[in-house]
Motif scaffolding. Structure first.
Motif: not given
Length: 136
Positions: A68, A73-74, A90, A92-94
């Motif tokens: 992270s 943010s990611e 990457k 899909p989200e944090k």
């Protein structure tokens, strides 16, 4: 969240410091407080600020980490090459705003339980990474 992470290679297990104080399981105990802080018998492969490594795993004889970034943010899958992390995918989200609960089922199978704006499990098994979200 500033974040700081290291990756250590164990080069001489005989020189490593052992932890003599192991707590009885209790849900309010943060077990990381009992970890040894010594780096005896190890070699630092990566020492970085601005990122947090949730976990690492080996695939095809390469070391990968779930990372992270500083501003939360990611979350990425990154590979360690020449003592640097390179993002290869990457997510899909944090996912992780704090340390996840990690259950290591075997050498090639681990589960990371997270609870943020969404809750669920990130499971790493063999050559598959699967994210399962709990319904609210």
């Amino acid at each position: 969240m500033i974040g700081s992470s290291s990756i250590l290679e164990i080069v001489d297990p005989e020189k490593m410091e052992t932890t003599n104080k192991i707590p009885t399981f209790h849900p309010d105990i943060i077990t990381r407080e009992y970890e040894a802080k010594s780096h005896l018998g190890t070699r630092t492969l990566l020492d970085s600020s601005g990122i947090e490594i949730a976990t690492s795993f080996v695939y095809n004889k390469k070391l990968y980490s779930i990372v992270s970034n500083r501003d939360a943010s990611e979350t990425t899958i990154s590979e360690l090459k020449n003592n640097k992390l390179y993002s290869v995918a990457k997510l899909p989200e944090k996912l992780f705003y704090s340390e996840p609960i990690i259950i290591k089922e075997s050498e090639n199978h681990q589960k990371l339980y997270f609870q943020n704006t969404k809750s669920g499990i990130l499971e790493i098994k063999d050559d598959t990474i699967k994210i399962t979200y709990y319904k609210e």
